[in-house]
Enzyme design. Sequence first.
Site, PDB file in Angstrom:
ATOM      1  N   ALA A 113       0.844  -1.196   0.000  1.00  0.00           N
ATOM      2  CA  ALA A 113       0.000   0.000   0.000  1.00  0.00           C
ATOM      3  C   ALA A 113       0.877   1.243   0.000  1.00  0.00           C
ATOM      4  O   ALA A 113       1.737   1.395   0.867  1.00  0.00           O
ATOM      5  CB  ALA A 113      -0.924   0.008   1.216  1.00  0.00           C
ATOM      6  N   GLY A 156       2.572  14.591   0.628  1.00  0.00           N
ATOM      7  CA  GLY A 156       2.631  15.953   0.128  1.00  0.00           C
ATOM      8  C   GLY A 156       3.710  16.206  -0.910  1.00  0.00           C
ATOM      9  O   GLY A 156       3.907  17.343  -1.322  1.00  0.00           O
ATOM     10  N   THR A 157       4.428  15.150  -1.335  1.00  0.00           N
ATOM     11  CA  THR A 157       5.513  15.324  -2.308  1.00  0.00           C
ATOM     12  C   THR A 157       5.281  14.396  -3.506  1.00  0.00           C
ATOM     13  O   THR A 157       4.458  13.483  -3.442  1.00  0.00           O
ATOM     14  CB  THR A 157       6.880  14.981  -1.678  1.00  0.00           C
ATOM     15  OG1 THR A 157       6.918  13.569  -1.424  1.00  0.00           O
ATOM     16  CG2 THR A 157       7.104  15.750  -0.386  1.00  0.00           C
ATOM     17  N   HIS A 159       6.959  11.998  -4.402  1.00  0.00           N
ATOM     18  CA  HIS A 159       7.497  10.668  -4.105  1.00  0.00           C
ATOM     19  C   HIS A 159       6.493   9.565  -4.441  1.00  0.00           C
ATOM     20  O   HIS A 159       6.854   8.518  -4.977  1.00  0.00           O
ATOM     21  CB  HIS A 159       7.890  10.617  -2.619  1.00  0.00           C
ATOM     22  CG  HIS A 159       8.560   9.357  -2.214  1.00  0.00           C
ATOM     23  ND1 HIS A 159       7.929   8.390  -1.467  1.00  0.00           N
ATOM     24  CD2 HIS A 159       9.813   8.897  -2.448  1.00  0.00           C
ATOM     25  CE1 HIS A 159       8.758   7.380  -1.261  1.00  0.00           C
ATOM     26  NE2 HIS A 159       9.903   7.676  -1.838  1.00  0.00           N
TER      27      HIS A 159
END
Length: 156
Positions: A83, A88-89, A91
């Site tokens: 999972a 927030g990036t 990535h």
Amino acid sequence: MSTMTTIAGQLDAKGLKVAIVATRFNDFIVDRLVGGALDYLERHGLASENITLVRIPGAFEMPLICKKLAASGKYDGILALGAVIRGGTPHFEYVCAEATKGIAHCMLEHSTPIGFGLLTCDNIEQAIERAGSKAGNKGVEAAAAMLETIRVMEQL
């Protein structure tokens, strides 16, 4: 009139050997996927001694481990369960894309069916829904797809 040949996989896991690759990252979700997959496979005849569970750090490592397992020739199929939850990036995009491409490449390179149970979710709520609540258990769905693909491959 000619008779059409139909090839379809039976959902019978008797006699198979399967490896499950499961990530430790987000294990509170992944453990539910593993539990669902194990229940499904055992209810369809797979003996527990023919299951190898491999725990790995995260999704990015999945292709390498799947490739090593497939290359061993010991398994009829592999189940990739994990999972990845958006943060927030960027990535998230890199990990999901590379894991997906790598697993698909491994499946094609080794002609080994791999059930794709890597959740790629925007938030924790979506992951929970896909690990056994509203949206069902995607570990079960990945196990079913792997099993059916194994049985189709046997007929080709």
